[in-house]
Scaffold this active site. Structure first.
Site, short mmCIF file in Angstrom:
data_model
loop_
_atom_site.label_atom_id
_atom_site.label_comp_id
_atom_site.label_asym_id
_atom_site.label_seq_id
_atom_site.Cartn_x
_atom_site.Cartn_y
_atom_site.Cartn_z
CB SER A 252 -0.89 0.01 1.24
OG SER A 252 -0.08 0.25 2.36
CE LYS A 253 -2.80 6.34 -1.94
NZ LYS A 253 -3.51 7.08 -2.94
#
Ligand code: GLU
Length: 498
Positions: A252-253
């Site tokens: 995930s960013k």
């Protein structure tokens, strides 16, 4: 049979590593079999889809060398290749699905659905549609449509028994129908949902094999039902293991850079990134870790694809990238390095910025070091300040990440104007608000103008630096994240972001 594969990204953000990972397998498999690889843009979410993201995804895939035989720009016999341009196809087929009893009109209001779901939750049930509109008569449906009552079309799902579908890597998978929601297929804006569009398009585009992330496994029963109602043959499904953060959570960013542009920007070679992505789900028969796309294409077989979650490890990728860089000839190095530094106008922008601040040419490098390369390594002490506490530093950095992601117009004036609003909402003096940003972005408390720097570095690199600065300050626990997200929620509605 012609092997046809596809990648179907939704153009709702930065070009994601996961899209490249999936495209890589689909393209290699199709071409190994002299088949076709298709790019389809799944812009079914009108609010979130945008043309910039559409273009950025195409550019990123092309940069990686993952070009396509059929797609929105190159066309092909099964076009158009963008969902928003295929609405009449979906409308015809949804009418057919309703007429054969595979789908039904639903006029339930949001309020009713919220109530049903909250009752189900209270009873410890998994919230899903309760079938309220399934038995409406033709007359009732027609009169509601005539009155203009907003409605959707939902998939009719059996209540008893189980769905069994086949995944090439996992064999048969059984999911009880009771766990499958009566999915909306056509929304009230007359756009299809992903489930309907993907099923219809995979069929009409004659897709024979689908390599995609395992997060879609739970959607398979819905797709299988659509295929069964229409009497279509389902493509072969190969669900690839999800890329993971070093802590094994889904990539995930929030935890690491997931945009392909980030890797491009930092100077990873496309060949190295592709090679690394290939090792995420696949291993060569001789287990070697360095191989070309061509070698991957020749060796790819589902039997060598694993199902266990691979960790996307930046240090490992950097090591591999180093191997590729060292294997370049001097002239290749010069050419690739030149394209990296000058190709996108970055060097130009940096020169403009330092022009008036330069007495000797070597001043350029000492001022612009953090724009050309990594910024200095930070420690918690880097954020010591008489007036700004480390909690405030974290607040500023955390909110800045969220804010920057919303900016559509990536321009230093817009960024500056938006940050001024945020500083006011956080009740911080602008200079104090800027302090942690200077440190996080340039590695020092005084640097070239901050907003121009942000514009030059781009969202991906800036966010990576903000994230690493937050980590240096001890990171944000789940509890603090919750508190900050709640505070952000309050501010967000008051911000005007261009
Ligand atoms: N649009 C979906 C995505 O963004 C595609 C999923 C699929 O490959 O079916 O990942």
């Amino acid at each position: 049979m012609t092997i046809r594969t596809r990648v179907a990204p939704s153009p709702t953000g930065l070009p994601h590593l996961g899209t490249a990972y999936v495209a890589l397998f689909n393209r290699a498999f199709a071409h190994q079999h002299r088949g076709k690889f298709v790019l389809r843009m799944e812009d079914t979410d009108v609010e979130r889809s945008d043309a910039k993201s559409d273009q950025a995804i195409q550019d990123a895939l092309r940069w990686l060398g993952l070009d396509w035989d059929e797609g929105p720009d190159v066309g092909g016999p099964h076009g158009p290749y963008r969902c928003s341009e295929r609405l009449s196809i979906y409308h015809d087929l949804i009418a057919e699905l309703v007429s054969i009893g595979g789908a039904f009109h639903c006029f339930c209001t949001k309020e009713r659905l919220d109530e049903v779901r909250s009752n189900q939750r209270q009873q410890g049930l998994v919230p899903k549609y309760d079938g309220h509109c399934i038995g409406l008569s033709m007359q009732e449906i027609e009169s509601q449509i005539e009155e203009g009552v907003p409605h959707v079309i939902r998939l009719k799902v059996p209540t008893d028994g189980s769905c069994v579908f086949h995944d090439t890597l996992r064999g048969p998978i059984e999911i009880p129908w009771g766990q499958v929601d009566m999915q909306i297929l056509l929304k009230s804006d007359r756009f299809p949902t992903y489930h309907f569009a993907a099923s219809v398009d995979d069929h009409l585009m004659e897709i024979s094999h689908i390599f995609r992330g395992e997060e879609w496994l739970s959607s398979c029963p819905k797709h299988q039902l659509i295929y069964t109602y229409f009497g279509w043959e389902q493509p072969e499904l190969i669900h690839l293991p999800l890329l993971r953060n070093p802590d094994h959570s889904k990539i995930s960013k929030r935890k690491q850079s997931t945009s392909i542009n980030y890797f491009r920007r930092c100077g990873y070679l496309p060949e190295a990134l592709l090679n690394y992505l290939a090792t995420m789900g696949f291993s060569m028969p001789d287990e070697r870790e360095m191989f070309s796309f061509q070698e991957f294409q020749e060796a790819l077989t589902p039997a060598r694809v694993s199902t266990s979650g691979p960790v996307f490890d930046l240090a490992k990728l950097s090591w591999l990238n180093g191997q590729y860089i060292r294997s370049l000839s001097h002239s290749e190095l010069k050419e690739k390095m030149g394209a990296w530094a000058f190709g996108d106008g970055r060097a130009d922008a940096i020169l403009r910025l330092v022009h008036d601040r330069t007495e000797r040419f070597d001043d350029v490098f000492s001022q612009a070091d953090y724009l050309l390369g990594e910024r200095a390594t930070l420690t918690a002490e880097s954020f010591n300040h008489k007036k700004v506490t480390s909690e405030d530093c974290v607040r500023v950095l955390y909110f800045s990440q969220l804010l920057l992601e919303q900016i559509k117009n990536w321009d230093s004036d817009v960024i500056s104007e938006t940050f001024k609003q945020l500083a006011a909402l956080l009740e911080l003096k602008f200079r104090e608000f800027l302090f942690p940003l200077f440190v996080a972005i340039s590695g020092r408390s005084v640097s070239l103008p901050l907003f121009d720097s942000i514009q030059i570095l781009g969202l991906d690199v800036v966010n990576a630096r903000l994230r690493s600065a937050i980590n240096v300050l001890g990171g944000v626990s789940k509890k603090v994240t919750k508190r900050l997200d709640a505070e952000w929620h309050q501010h967000a509605s008051q911000l005007i972001v261009r």
